[in-house]
Scaffold this motif. Structure first.
Motif, PDB file in Angstrom:
ATOM      1  N   GLN A 162      12.976   4.307  -1.287  1.00 13.67           N
ATOM      2  CA  GLN A 162      13.628   5.054  -2.602  1.00 13.67           C
ATOM      3  C   GLN A 162      12.940   6.492  -3.040  1.00 13.67           C
ATOM      4  OE1 GLN A 162      15.396   1.014  -4.340  1.00 13.67           O
ATOM      5  NE2 GLN A 162      14.078   2.116  -5.484  1.00 13.67           N
ATOM      6  N   SER A 163      11.492   6.295  -3.122  1.00  9.43           N
ATOM      7  CA  SER A 163      10.870   7.262  -3.282  1.00  9.43           C
ATOM      8  C   SER A 163      10.802   8.359  -2.237  1.00  9.43           C
ATOM      9  CB  SER A 163       9.107   6.788  -3.636  1.00  9.43           C
ATOM     10  OG  SER A 163       9.163   6.121  -4.406  1.00  9.43           O
ATOM     11  N   TYR A 164      10.812   8.007  -0.899  1.00  9.32           N
ATOM     12  CA  TYR A 164      10.763   8.816  -0.010  1.00  9.32           C
ATOM     13  C   TYR A 164      12.306   9.630  -0.078  1.00  9.32           C
ATOM     14  CZ  TYR A 164      12.042  10.765   4.818  1.00  9.32           C
ATOM     15  OH  TYR A 164      12.205  11.421   5.812  1.00  9.32           O
ATOM     16  N   TYR A 165      13.341   8.990  -0.438  1.00  3.28           N
ATOM     17  CA  TYR A 165      14.673   9.776  -0.518  1.00  3.28           C
ATOM     18  C   TYR A 165      14.490  10.899  -1.794  1.00  3.28           C
ATOM     19  CZ  TYR A 165      19.577  10.659  -1.605  1.00  3.28           C
ATOM     20  OH  TYR A 165      20.951  11.069  -1.735  1.00  3.28           O
ATOM     21  N   GLU A 166      13.913  10.450  -2.858  1.00  7.86           N
ATOM     22  CA  GLU A 166      13.666  11.323  -3.811  1.00  7.86           C
ATOM     23  C   GLU A 166      12.713  12.446  -3.413  1.00  7.86           C
ATOM     24  OE1 GLU A 166      11.685   9.523  -7.380  1.00  7.86           O
ATOM     25  OE2 GLU A 166      13.257   8.084  -7.737  1.00  7.86           O
ATOM     26  N   HIS A 167      11.984  12.403  -2.580  1.00  6.81           N
ATOM     27  CA  HIS A 167      11.271  13.582  -2.185  1.00  6.81           C
ATOM     28  C   HIS A 167      11.860  14.075  -1.024  1.00  6.81           C
ATOM     29  CE1 HIS A 167       8.072  15.517  -0.079  1.00  6.81           C
ATOM     30  NE2 HIS A 167       8.054  15.009   1.224  1.00  6.81           N
ATOM     31  N   SER A 168      12.816  13.614  -0.092  1.00  5.22           N
ATOM     32  CA  SER A 168      13.236  14.323   1.089  1.00  5.22           C
ATOM     33  C   SER A 168      14.765  14.475   0.971  1.00  5.22           C
ATOM     34  CB  SER A 168      12.830  13.492   2.164  1.00  5.22           C
ATOM     35  OG  SER A 168      13.505  12.275   2.351  1.00  5.22           O
ATOM     36  N   GLY A 169      15.590  13.599   0.401  1.00  2.08           N
ATOM     37  CA  GLY A 169      16.909  13.618   0.393  1.00  2.08           C
ATOM     38  C   GLY A 169      17.405  13.067   1.676  1.00  2.08           C
ATOM     39  N   ASP A 170      16.657  12.296   2.528  1.00  2.51           N
ATOM     40  CA  ASP A 170      16.953  11.964   3.541  1.00  2.51           C
ATOM     41  C   ASP A 170      18.156  11.000   3.623  1.00  2.51           C
ATOM     42  OD1 ASP A 170      17.006  10.845   6.388  1.00  2.51           O
ATOM     43  OD2 ASP A 170      15.037  11.216   6.674  1.00  2.51           O
ATOM     44  N   GLN A 225      -0.227   1.669  -6.701  1.00  2.00           N
ATOM     45  CA  GLN A 225       0.882   2.236  -7.308  1.00  2.00           C
ATOM     46  C   GLN A 225       0.656   2.531  -8.866  1.00  2.00           C
ATOM     47  OE1 GLN A 225       3.597  -0.791  -9.440  1.00  2.00           O
ATOM     48  NE2 GLN A 225       2.624  -2.173  -7.654  1.00  2.00           N
ATOM     49  N   GLY A 226      -0.505   2.126  -9.266  1.00  2.00           N
ATOM     50  CA  GLY A 226      -0.847   2.105 -10.723  1.00  2.00           C
ATOM     51  C   GLY A 226      -0.641   3.640 -11.319  1.00  2.00           C
ATOM     52  N   TRP A 253       0.846  -1.169  -0.062  1.00  2.00           N
ATOM     53  CA  TRP A 253      -0.151   0.073   0.065  1.00  2.00           C
ATOM     54  C   TRP A 253       1.065   1.345  -0.190  1.00  2.00           C
ATOM     55  CZ3 TRP A 253       0.037   2.934   4.756  1.00  2.00           C
ATOM     56  CH2 TRP A 253      -0.883   4.101   4.835  1.00  2.00           C
ATOM     57  N   LEU A 254       1.874   1.193   0.906  1.00  2.00           N
ATOM     58  CA  LEU A 254       2.767   2.563   1.018  1.00  2.00           C
ATOM     59  C   LEU A 254       3.278   2.792  -0.310  1.00  2.00           C
ATOM     60  CD1 LEU A 254       3.503   4.318   3.236  1.00  2.00           C
ATOM     61  CD2 LEU A 254       5.629   3.111   3.641  1.00  2.00           C
ATOM     62  N   LYS A 255       3.783   1.975  -0.867  1.00  2.00           N
ATOM     63  CA  LYS A 255       4.534   2.349  -2.307  1.00  2.00           C
ATOM     64  C   LYS A 255       3.762   2.979  -3.381  1.00  2.00           C
ATOM     65  CE  LYS A 255       5.555  -0.945  -5.316  1.00  2.00           C
ATOM     66  NZ  LYS A 255       5.943  -2.094  -6.032  1.00  2.00           N
ATOM     67  N   GLY A 256       2.409   3.035  -3.339  1.00  2.00           N
ATOM     68  CA  GLY A 256       1.780   3.870  -3.935  1.00  2.00           C
ATOM     69  C   GLY A 256       1.016   4.978  -3.188  1.00  2.00           C
ATOM     70  N   TYR A 257       0.664   4.767  -1.795  1.00  2.00           N
ATOM     71  CA  TYR A 257       0.134   5.804  -1.163  1.00  2.00           C
ATOM     72  C   TYR A 257       1.274   6.871  -0.915  1.00  2.00           C
ATOM     73  CZ  TYR A 257      -1.820   7.940   3.107  1.00  2.00           C
ATOM     74  OH  TYR A 257      -2.236   8.923   4.062  1.00  2.00           O
TER      75      TYR A 257
END
Length: 688
Positions: free
Chosen positions: A178-186, A414-415, A118-122
């Motif tokens: 990976q998506s979170y890193y793209e968003h945050s640079g954390d 994710q779709g 769920w989280l990968k799309g949410y």
């Protein structure tokens, strides 16, 4: 005096027209316009991370999540998703309940696979919409993943199978990170993944990727290894890449697959091509194409881009009444998007559109508050009965139920977010590209100097033939723009600032426009749509009618029956005690008009059998339902009395070609199959 004024007016108008034409010619003449098979990879993008040597360069580079914003019907769809099942799933799914959740506490008992599914799309939906509440919710789970990392590098729930650590759910969560890193640079993402992959390297081969799901889906692990390597350059990751491929199921055989599970096939067939990016061995790349074609030659002689595998593909079950899981749709779209970026092949963009426009929308309710496990190209009853062995799973797999199917219920998310992320891509030569089309706006850094450009894509495609791009750079900048020319379009037209580009556009390739772009420059891509027909010889020479990228389906009156979600859920479903069944109803859908038609077609003059009816664009900006679809086609057909619901309660298999047809030729209507939750999209045919 009036004649003089009129003459002067005509002269001024003529001068203005000449000036405009000169301006247009200058606009086109100052551009270098070529047709190309792929974007060049001899240079490296100076602003976005592509593949680091020795990996082969990618042809397209995905922008960070959130750089591409949906507009038009896509924006509407994402907001429906946010306000519907994706955004509200945390309120109803027992697997997302925070108490005793395996991702939030050591020893937790639930949510192992479902949370990251769920989280990968949410999460990506949250970043794209820049929704503060959704981002905060996402971060709860992301922070818990960080907190779960152990001293040896492992993270997440411990799920031992016969003494071997199961890693499938971790593969999904790594994509979330990976998506979170793209968003945050954390930086914590890089640190966690580095430690975790070092731990993977310590696991003996005979204990690594041994369980069924992880063994099939090792390609997801491989993809993440590359992602990290491209950032850090740590060479141990290349060793781990070799190890991952070595221990993943073999998707490289000529005529058989490791297993025939529909989601595995849609997700895992890309693994050899992913490995090819390290080896450069063309046999690995060819293997991915082979699996794609093999499954469709055998089980995919149907419209909509997928294949019959209503759990598993089975010999003898190849009729278009066999369906695919919703998970299969979104995983196939993700595979197509990844393969497009890796190979540059426009085939993958076109195939992704086929799924996105024709198959995936019908798998969910128009309000995005329920979905069904299985959706079929020929699907005329959507109830909560058990249809086994007509379909390969026992239970109520056809009803639209928000509580059902613990995999698709979560993985559907994710779709559309992934689709939006791939609408505008960066190219190795510091340019940008639109290979998959849809209304959006993106901010991209381009050119050698690194100038920010906003590109706005305005269109109602795939329901419209024209796609309009407006380029707004911070300053004048020279860079290439690539546009895909679909294989179904014989006469595409490209205009720059209103002037037609003097180049022979070739279907199935890209047009590359290199020029100095100025504020307000426009590019218009006209894609004239015509009717075409595909004949499915393996399925009794049935036919599907296409209009550009859209496949058409019989318009069937849909009778929706509201039923109790708890009483009609699949056996392994679970929901929270406080979930309001009345607020989250299920629907069975029954046909309220005849559907057993043979379609009248004249192959030598297809257009003579159909009348295109265009309707106003829907006021609610949502075109994927029978009430609002903005295009329809008047046609004629003859009923086949012997074709009905079979002994399993399913749409009967296609009748024999010589089956008796009605003497009456009826007026019927076809609509795009993505808008039809009940549909016949593979038709028997008659010529008169």
């Amino acid at each position: 005096m009036k004649k003089v004024k009129k003459l002067l007016g005509n002269i001024c108008c003529g001068i203005a027209c000449i000036a405009f034409l000169i301006s247009c010619n200058e606009t086109v003449s100052d551009a270098e316009i070529t047709i190309t098979d792929r974007p060049v990879t001899t240079t490296a993008n100076a602003h976005y991370i592509g593949n680091r040597a020795p990996l082969k360069p990618v042809h397209f580079i995905k922008l960070p999540v959130g750089a591409v914003k949906p507009e038009g019907w896509l924006k509407k769809y994402l907001h429906l998703q946010k306000d519907g099942l994706t955004g509200k799933l945390g309120e109803i799914s027992a697997w997302l309940e925070k108490k005793d959740n395996a991702w939030l506490m050591s020893g937790g008992q639930h949510g192992w696979e479902e949370v990251p599914y769920w989280l990968k799309g949410y999460g990506n939906l949250a970043y794209i919409l820049n929704d503060a509440d959704m981002i905060a919710e996402t971060k709860i789970w992301i922070d818990a993943a960080f907190d779960s990392q152990q001293p040896d590098g492992y993270f997440g729930p411990i799920n031992d199978r016969s003494g071997k650590r199961e890693l499938w759910a971790n593969m999904i969560m790594v994509w979330c990170l990976q998506s979170y890193y793209e968003h945050s640079g954390d930086q914590r993402v890089i640190d966690l993944m580095t430690k975790y992959f070092k731990w993977q390297l310590t696991v003996p081969d005979d204990q690594f990727l041994e369980d069924y799901w992880e063994n099939s889906r090792g390609g997801d692990n491989l993809y993440s290894i590359y992602w990290l390597y491209n950032i850090t350059g740590d060479e141990f990751l290349l060793e781990l890449a070799e190890k991952t491929h070595r221990n993943t199921a073999n998707w490289m055989e000529d005529s058989w697959l490791p297993n025939w599970h529909n989601v595995n096939i849609a997700q895992c067939f890309r693994e050899p091509a992913t490995y090819y990016m390290l080896t450069g061995d063309s046999a690995h790349l060819a293997a991915t194409y082979n699996v794609h074609n093999l499954i469709r030659r055998t089980f995919g002689q149907v419209p909509g881009g997928m294949f019959g595998a209503d759990e598993n593909a089975r010999m003898g079950f190849i009729d278009p009444r066999q369906g695919t899981e919703t998970c299969g749709f979104v995983e196939q779209m993700a595979s197509d998007e990844i393969l497009l970026r890796m190979t540059g092949d426009p085939l993958w963009a076109e195939h992704c559109e086929d799924i996105a426009f024709n198959s995936y929308p019908a798998a969910v309710m128009p309000d995005f508050k329920a979905l069904r496990y299985i959706t079929c190209p020929n699907h005329t009853i959507s109830d909560s009965e058990n249809h086994r062995p007509g379909i390969d799973n026992g239970g109520p797999f056809l009803a639209m139920n928000p509580f059902s199917s613990r995999c698709c219920q979560h993985n559907h998310a994710q779709g559309w977010p992934y689709f939006v992320e791939n609408l505008i891509l960066a190219t190795p030569d510091n340019g940008l590209a639109a290979a998959i089309y849809g209304p959006c706006t993106a901010n991209v850094t381009v050119g050698e100097s690194g100038t920010n450009v906003q590109i706005k894509e305005e269109t109602n495609y795939p329901f419209e033939e024209e796609i309009r791009f407006t380029i707004t750079p911070d300053k004048d900048v020279n860079f290439p723009l690539y546009l895909r020319l679909p294989s179904w379009c014989d006469n595409p037209v490209v205009k720059i600032n209103g002037a037609t580009a003097n180049v022979k556009a070739e279907a199935g390739k890209y047009i590359r426009i290199q020029r100095e772009w100025k504020e307000g420059d426009t590019v218009t891509l006209e894609l004239p749509m015509t009717l075409s027909m595909r004949t499915w010889q393996a399925n009794k020479n049935s036919a599907s009618i296409n209009y550009g990228p859209l496949t058409l389906s019989l318009l069937i009156d849909e009778d929706y029956k509201k039923v109790n979600s708890a009483e009609t859920a699949i056996w392994d479903s679970k929901w929270q005690k406080g979930a309001d069944i009345n607020a989250w109803p299920s629907y069975e859908i029954y046909p309220a008009s005849a559907w057993n038609y043979a379609l009248k077609v004249n192959e030598n003059n297809l257009a003579s059998n159909f009348e295109v009816v265009r309707k106003p664009w829907p006021a609610n900006d949502f075109p994927f339902d029978t009430q609002n679809v903005p295009i329809a086609f008047k046609a004629k057909g003859r009923q086949i009395p012997s074709w009905g619901i079979d002994k399993y309660g399913l749409t009967g298999v296609l009748p024999d070609e010589d089956a008796k047809k009605s003497d009456v030729l009826d007026d019927i209507t076809l609509i795009p199959m993505g808008a039809a939750r009940l549909r016949i999209s593979a038709f028997p045919v008659v010529t008169e």
